[in-house]
Design a protein around this motif. Structure first.
Motif, PDB file in Angstrom:
ATOM      1  N   SER A  28      24.239  58.072 128.121  1.00  0.00           N
ATOM      2  CA  SER A  28      25.633  58.449 128.352  1.00  0.00           C
ATOM      3  C   SER A  28      25.916  58.659 129.834  1.00  0.00           C
ATOM      4  O   SER A  28      26.961  58.251 130.339  1.00  0.00           O
ATOM      5  N   VAL A  29      24.994  59.302 130.541  1.00  0.00           N
ATOM      6  CA  VAL A  29      25.173  59.516 131.981  1.00  0.00           C
ATOM      7  C   VAL A  29      25.142  58.181 132.711  1.00  0.00           C
ATOM      8  O   VAL A  29      25.943  57.924 133.612  1.00  0.00           O
ATOM      9  N   SER A  30      24.252  57.316 132.302  1.00  0.00           N
ATOM     10  CA  SER A  30      24.134  56.021 132.960  1.00  0.00           C
ATOM     11  C   SER A  30      25.352  55.131 132.702  1.00  0.00           C
ATOM     12  O   SER A  30      25.764  54.382 133.586  1.00  0.00           O
ATOM     13  N   ALA A  31      25.947  55.218 131.515  1.00  0.00           N
ATOM     14  CA  ALA A  31      27.095  54.382 131.183  1.00  0.00           C
ATOM     15  C   ALA A  31      28.424  55.044 131.539  1.00  0.00           C
ATOM     16  O   ALA A  31      29.475  54.416 131.430  1.00  0.00           O
ATOM     17  N   SER A  32      28.413  56.315 131.921  1.00  0.00           N
ATOM     18  CA  SER A  32      29.618  57.090 132.230  1.00  0.00           C
ATOM     19  C   SER A  32      30.572  57.187 131.044  1.00  0.00           C
ATOM     20  O   SER A  32      31.784  57.283 131.220  1.00  0.00           O
ATOM     21  N   GLU A  33      30.033  57.122 129.869  1.00  0.00           N
ATOM     22  CA  GLU A  33      30.794  57.318 128.636  1.00  0.00           C
ATOM     23  C   GLU A  33      29.822  57.744 127.541  1.00  0.00           C
ATOM     24  O   GLU A  33      28.621  57.462 127.636  1.00  0.00           O
ATOM     25  N   PRO A  34      30.332  58.439 126.519  1.00  0.00           N
ATOM     26  CA  PRO A  34      29.421  58.916 125.465  1.00  0.00           C
ATOM     27  C   PRO A  34      28.752  57.758 124.717  1.00  0.00           C
ATOM     28  O   PRO A  34      29.410  56.797 124.319  1.00  0.00           O
ATOM     29  N   VAL A  35      27.444  57.855 124.572  1.00  0.00           N
ATOM     30  CA  VAL A  35      26.671  56.864 123.826  1.00  0.00           C
ATOM     31  C   VAL A  35      25.927  57.608 122.724  1.00  0.00           C
ATOM     32  O   VAL A  35      25.133  58.505 122.997  1.00  0.00           O
ATOM     33  N   LEU A  36      26.203  57.270 121.475  1.00  0.00           N
ATOM     34  CA  LEU A  36      25.535  57.870 120.326  1.00  0.00           C
ATOM     35  C   LEU A  36      24.864  56.758 119.534  1.00  0.00           C
ATOM     36  O   LEU A  36      25.533  55.885 118.986  1.00  0.00           O
ATOM     37  N   THR A  37      23.557  56.792 119.463  1.00  0.00           N
ATOM     38  CA  THR A  37      22.800  55.766 118.763  1.00  0.00           C
ATOM     39  C   THR A  37      22.776  56.072 117.268  1.00  0.00           C
ATOM     40  O   THR A  37      22.330  57.149 116.865  1.00  0.00           O
ATOM     41  N   PRO A  38      23.250  55.144 116.428  1.00  0.00           N
ATOM     42  CA  PRO A  38      23.195  55.380 114.980  1.00  0.00           C
ATOM     43  C   PRO A  38      21.742  55.436 114.493  1.00  0.00           C
ATOM     44  O   PRO A  38      20.840  54.857 115.094  1.00  0.00           O
ATOM     45  N   LEU A  39      21.545  56.130 113.385  1.00  0.00           N
ATOM     46  CA  LEU A  39      20.203  56.284 112.832  1.00  0.00           C
ATOM     47  C   LEU A  39      19.588  54.932 112.486  1.00  0.00           C
ATOM     48  O   LEU A  39      18.401  54.713 112.704  1.00  0.00           O
ATOM     49  N   ALA A  40      20.377  54.015 111.950  1.00  0.00           N
ATOM     50  CA  ALA A  40      19.851  52.700 111.575  1.00  0.00           C
ATOM     51  C   ALA A  40      19.296  51.955 112.784  1.00  0.00           C
ATOM     52  O   ALA A  40      18.230  51.333 112.704  1.00  0.00           O
ATOM     53  N   VAL A  41      19.987  52.025 113.913  1.00  0.00           N
ATOM     54  CA  VAL A  41      19.529  51.336 115.121  1.00  0.00           C
ATOM     55  C   VAL A  41      18.260  51.988 115.655  1.00  0.00           C
ATOM     56  O   VAL A  41      17.285  51.301 115.991  1.00  0.00           O
ATOM     57  N   ALA A  42      18.253  53.312 115.707  1.00  0.00           N
ATOM     58  CA  ALA A  42      17.074  54.016 116.226  1.00  0.00           C
ATOM     59  C   ALA A  42      15.866  53.785 115.325  1.00  0.00           C
ATOM     60  O   ALA A  42      14.752  53.570 115.809  1.00  0.00           O
TER      61      ALA A  42
END
Length: 105
Positions: A28-42
């Motif tokens: 999120s800090v690197s993209a300057s926007e909130p990044v939430l990884t879904p459980l399926a992807v992780a």
């Protein structure tokens, strides 16, 4: 013994949740926007064989639960699902203290 295993599972879920949250925070800090990884992807990134095995088992035994329940859980942020799972295991393993005190029968 069961209480110990539940507490251990709770600790492991908490550790993985903190790791997932940290990774999301860094992204999120690197993209300057909130990044939430879904459980399926992780999960598919960490272990694609086990997610396929679990998905196959759920679809085989509970086909009516796959779309509404499992897909909803897999689309939620990984850290939130793992925190909820950790809390669930901790609540099951929790032992209340006696009301009258520690030296009662």
């Amino acid at each position: 013994m069961v209480r110990f295993m539940l507490r251990f599972l709770s600790l492991m879920a908490l550790v993985i949740a903190v790791m997932a949250g940290t990774i999301d925070a860094i992204q999120s800090v690197s993209a300057s926007e909130p990044v939430l990884t879904p459980l399926a992807v992780a999960w598919s990134t960490a272990s694609p064989d086990t997610i396929a095995l679990v998905a196959d088992g759920i679809m085989r035994k509970f086909p009516y639960a796959w779309d509404p329940a499992a897909m909803w859980v897999l689309s939620q942020p990984a850290f939130a699902v793992l925190l909820a799972l950790s809390l669930f295991f901790w609540v099951i393993a929790y032992k209340r203290r006696p009301v009258a005190g520690r030296f009662t029968a």
